[in-house]
Design an enzyme around this catalytic site. Structure first.
Site, mmCIF file in Angstrom:
data_model
loop_
_atom_site.group_PDB
_atom_site.id
_atom_site.type_symbol
_atom_site.label_atom_id
_atom_site.label_comp_id
_atom_site.label_asym_id
_atom_site.label_seq_id
_atom_site.Cartn_x
_atom_site.Cartn_y
_atom_site.Cartn_z
ATOM 1 N N GLY A 119 21.405 -75.651 -18.737
ATOM 2 C CA GLY A 119 20.504 -75.033 -16.980
ATOM 3 C C GLY A 119 21.155 -76.030 -16.366
ATOM 4 O O GLY A 119 21.540 -76.906 -16.619
ATOM 5 N N GLN A 151 20.081 -81.964 -9.227
ATOM 6 C CA GLN A 151 21.059 -82.705 -9.496
ATOM 7 C C GLN A 151 22.625 -82.511 -8.951
ATOM 8 O O GLN A 151 23.586 -82.751 -9.158
ATOM 9 C CB GLN A 151 21.019 -82.252 -11.078
ATOM 10 C CG GLN A 151 20.163 -81.623 -12.084
ATOM 11 C CD GLN A 151 20.039 -81.994 -13.238
ATOM 12 O OE1 GLN A 151 19.601 -80.429 -13.330
ATOM 13 N NE2 GLN A 151 21.363 -82.411 -13.892
ATOM 14 N N CYS A 169 21.164 -84.002 -21.205
ATOM 15 C CA CYS A 169 21.331 -83.261 -19.772
ATOM 16 C C CYS A 169 22.466 -84.023 -18.595
ATOM 17 O O CYS A 169 22.724 -85.093 -19.305
ATOM 18 C CB CYS A 169 19.951 -84.216 -19.104
ATOM 19 S SG CYS A 169 19.806 -84.457 -16.646
ATOM 20 N N LEU A 170 23.157 -83.057 -17.944
ATOM 21 C CA LEU A 170 24.324 -82.816 -16.326
ATOM 22 C C LEU A 170 24.354 -84.781 -16.083
ATOM 23 O O LEU A 170 25.303 -85.030 -15.858
ATOM 24 C CB LEU A 170 24.584 -81.829 -16.557
ATOM 25 C CG LEU A 170 24.957 -80.947 -16.911
ATOM 26 C CD1 LEU A 170 25.141 -79.231 -16.273
ATOM 27 C CD2 LEU A 170 25.683 -80.730 -17.991
ATOM 28 N N HIS A 204 12.198 -78.065 -18.817
ATOM 29 C CA HIS A 204 13.214 -79.239 -18.874
ATOM 30 C C HIS A 204 14.289 -79.599 -17.079
ATOM 31 O O HIS A 204 13.833 -80.210 -15.976
ATOM 32 C CB HIS A 204 14.708 -79.588 -19.695
ATOM 33 C CG HIS A 204 15.881 -80.013 -19.449
ATOM 34 N ND1 HIS A 204 15.700 -81.670 -19.870
ATOM 35 C CD2 HIS A 204 16.145 -81.365 -18.210
ATOM 36 C CE1 HIS A 204 16.780 -82.633 -20.042
ATOM 37 N NE2 HIS A 204 17.047 -82.286 -18.505
ATOM 38 N N GLU A 205 14.230 -77.949 -16.784
ATOM 39 C CA GLU A 205 14.844 -77.719 -15.234
ATOM 40 C C GLU A 205 13.267 -77.812 -14.311
ATOM 41 O O GLU A 205 13.341 -78.727 -13.389
ATOM 42 C CB GLU A 205 15.547 -76.700 -15.152
ATOM 43 C CG GLU A 205 16.794 -76.201 -16.227
ATOM 44 C CD GLU A 205 17.736 -77.853 -15.896
ATOM 45 O OE1 GLU A 205 17.784 -78.130 -14.774
ATOM 46 O OE2 GLU A 205 18.280 -78.102 -17.357
ATOM 47 N N HIS A 233 12.676 -81.657 -12.874
ATOM 48 C CA HIS A 233 13.727 -82.076 -12.183
ATOM 49 C C HIS A 233 13.131 -82.020 -11.057
ATOM 50 O O HIS A 233 13.110 -82.844 -10.107
ATOM 51 C CB HIS A 233 15.233 -81.508 -11.985
ATOM 52 C CG HIS A 233 15.984 -82.187 -13.101
ATOM 53 N ND1 HIS A 233 16.623 -83.131 -13.637
ATOM 54 C CD2 HIS A 233 16.541 -82.393 -14.765
ATOM 55 C CE1 HIS A 233 17.471 -83.313 -14.654
ATOM 56 N NE2 HIS A 233 17.621 -82.377 -15.157
HETATM 57 ZN ZN LIG Z 1 18.246 -82.692 -16.290
#
Ligand SMILES: [Zn+2]
Length: 162
Positions: A44, A49, A88-89, A130-131, A134
């Protein structure tokens, strides 16, 4: 290829802007986000991000088509919760267990601006939450106890200095 914004950049803790134009630029952004997510082995990725303050995220689970969520709203959550080890990226190498509702209903627009609603559970519900966070500037470290958050951030900064 888009670069992933790492923890410490202000955009990651800001509320992203509503999307109003469903044009070629938006399609390109979603496609580029998909490519960046796959390159970094994510499942995701949210627009902040990649440095774009837009209410858009993509989800790409194994063996499933790419899903795009624009101006999403989580309209229902299960009372039942589950634990899962998240990454998380924007925090490369950091993983820890987060408790979240097991299932959610989400309403969003697709890439052409057409509304849809989706009931999700399991890993899909997890990634969606999670996304979605963000887009409101909320990070997975904000979803754990203050003590656990401190430990996670200390571990993360040690990793960055290695
Ligand atoms: Zn993340």
């Amino acid at each position: 290829m888009l670069d992933i914004v790492l923890y410490g950049e202000p955009i990651l803790i800001q509320k992203a802007q509503e999307i109003k134009e469903f044009d070629h630029d938006l399609e390109k952004l979603a496609g580029d986000m998909h490519d960046a997510m796959k390159r970094d082995h994510g499942i995701g990725l949210a627009a902040p991000q990649v440095g774009a303050s837009k209410r858009l995220f993509v989800v790409g689970l194994d063996n499933e088509p790419l899903r795009i969520f624009i101006n999403p709203r989580i309209v229902a959550m299960s009372e039942k919760t589950s634990e899962y080890e998240e990454g998380c990226l924007s925090f490369p190498g950091l993983y820890f267990t987060v408790v979240r509702p097991s299932a959610v209903d989400i309403e969003a627009l697709d890439i052409r601006g057409k509304p849809f609603r989706l009931s999700a559970d399991g890993l899909l519900a997890r990634v969606i939450q999670h996304e979605y966070d963000h887009l409101d500037g909320i990070l997975f470290i904000d979803r754990v106890s203050p003590a656990k958050r401190r430990r996670a951030l200390a571990h993360y900064s040690r990793m960055l200095n290695m």
